[in-house]
Design a protein around this motif. Sequence first.
Motif, PDB file in Angstrom:
ATOM      1  N   GLU A  64       0.862  -1.184   0.050  1.00  0.00           N
ATOM      2  CA  GLU A  64       0.183  -0.126  -0.132  1.00  0.00           C
ATOM      3  C   GLU A  64       0.962   1.343  -0.109  1.00  0.00           C
ATOM      4  O   GLU A  64       0.572   2.309  -0.559  1.00  0.00           O
ATOM      5  N   PRO A 107      -7.017   1.933   0.663  1.00  0.00           N
ATOM      6  CA  PRO A 107      -7.559   3.099   1.171  1.00  0.00           C
ATOM      7  C   PRO A 107      -6.554   4.501   0.754  1.00  0.00           C
ATOM      8  O   PRO A 107      -7.006   5.573   0.326  1.00  0.00           O
ATOM      9  N   ARG A 139      -6.690   5.214  -2.677  1.00  0.00           N
ATOM     10  CA  ARG A 139      -7.829   6.020  -3.032  1.00  0.00           C
ATOM     11  C   ARG A 139      -7.820   7.560  -2.350  1.00  0.00           C
ATOM     12  O   ARG A 139      -8.204   8.354  -3.189  1.00  0.00           O
ATOM     13  N   ARG A 140      -7.258   7.557  -1.280  1.00  0.00           N
ATOM     14  CA  ARG A 140      -7.363   8.943  -0.747  1.00  0.00           C
ATOM     15  C   ARG A 140      -6.509   9.780  -1.705  1.00  0.00           C
ATOM     16  O   ARG A 140      -6.889  11.128  -2.061  1.00  0.00           O
ATOM     17  N   ASP A 147     -17.203   5.916  -7.640  1.00  0.00           N
ATOM     18  CA  ASP A 147     -17.791   6.569  -6.087  1.00  0.00           C
ATOM     19  C   ASP A 147     -17.538   8.013  -6.243  1.00  0.00           C
ATOM     20  O   ASP A 147     -17.481   8.534  -5.449  1.00  0.00           O
ATOM     21  N   VAL A 206     -18.338   9.501  -2.830  1.00  0.00           N
ATOM     22  CA  VAL A 206     -17.552   9.935  -2.116  1.00  0.00           C
ATOM     23  C   VAL A 206     -16.704  10.989  -2.727  1.00  0.00           C
ATOM     24  O   VAL A 206     -16.441  12.124  -2.082  1.00  0.00           O
ATOM     25  N   ARG A 213     -15.528  -4.502  -2.191  1.00  0.00           N
ATOM     26  CA  ARG A 213     -14.478  -3.815  -1.389  1.00  0.00           C
ATOM     27  C   ARG A 213     -14.964  -2.759  -0.355  1.00  0.00           C
ATOM     28  O   ARG A 213     -16.234  -2.256  -0.210  1.00  0.00           O
ATOM     29  N   ALA A 214     -14.245  -2.690   0.972  1.00  0.00           N
ATOM     30  CA  ALA A 214     -15.065  -2.287   2.108  1.00  0.00           C
ATOM     31  C   ALA A 214     -14.845  -0.690   1.824  1.00  0.00           C
ATOM     32  O   ALA A 214     -15.652   0.200   2.379  1.00  0.00           O
ATOM     33  N   ASP A 215     -13.881  -0.075   1.424  1.00  0.00           N
ATOM     34  CA  ASP A 215     -13.688   1.322   0.973  1.00  0.00           C
ATOM     35  C   ASP A 215     -14.168   1.801  -0.404  1.00  0.00           C
ATOM     36  O   ASP A 215     -13.909   1.281  -1.323  1.00  0.00           O
ATOM     37  N   SER A 216     -15.175   2.519  -0.070  1.00  0.00           N
ATOM     38  CA  SER A 216     -16.088   3.192  -1.470  1.00  0.00           C
ATOM     39  C   SER A 216     -16.559   2.219  -2.437  1.00  0.00           C
ATOM     40  O   SER A 216     -15.955   2.308  -3.581  1.00  0.00           O
TER      41      SER A 216
END
Length: 212
Positions: free
Chosen positions: A54, A90, A93-94, A116, A120, A172-175
């Motif tokens: 990551e 994450p 994505r950020r 998203d 988001v 997926r958990a994020d977005s």
Amino acid sequence: MTLVIAIDGPAAAGKGTLSRRIAEEYGFHHLDTGLTYRATAKALLDAGLPLDDEGVAEKVAREVELAGLDRSVLSAHSIGEAASKIAVMPAVRRALVEAQRAFSRKEPGTVLDGRDIGTVVCPDAAVKLYVTASPGVRAKRRYDEIVAGGGTADYAAIFEDVKKRDERDMGRADSPLEPAEDAHLLDTSEMSIEAAFQAAKTLIDAALKENI
Ligand code: DC
């Protein structure tokens, strides 16, 4: 004030064509946010870097230049798969969402398409569309595109691929990919791109009137 149009939906639902058509009609800037994930994935693959670190992926994501994104060099299936994998992180994505938000503020208006955007990236977008089509229709479109381009394709493999990509993008958990509560649903399974464009135009014209 910048008018933002958010277009989300699964792979091969027709978002790209619709977004480009809208941007052209209104003279707005267009960003295909999938390309930001693809460019990050390609840079990792080209440098022989792992797809599951990551910190490394975030660093590469922060170096992506939105101005130079070109789908023709990022369209390979392997890049799409790698993009879908790094898109679960994450930190990646950020980094990309920051750049996408900065883009969305360009005057006089912007069209962003992805997974998203309405939920988001631009939750305050003036118009949100969720463009979808059945997996079978999307696989057939992708198949036709490859064949029209002179390539050979295997429909069954493409169909499996579409379903796998949906699972990853929606699960997926994020977005995760999902329609925003205030998104207008456009199912293009039995709708031409022209009909989808007309439906979108009606919504956008109403939003423009409100923003005057
Ligand atoms: O739309 P595309 O096939 O070019 O997108 C490639 C991958 O990037 C997709 O499988 C998931 C990811 N993506 C994302 O997570 N969020 C976005 N806004 C756009 C794309």
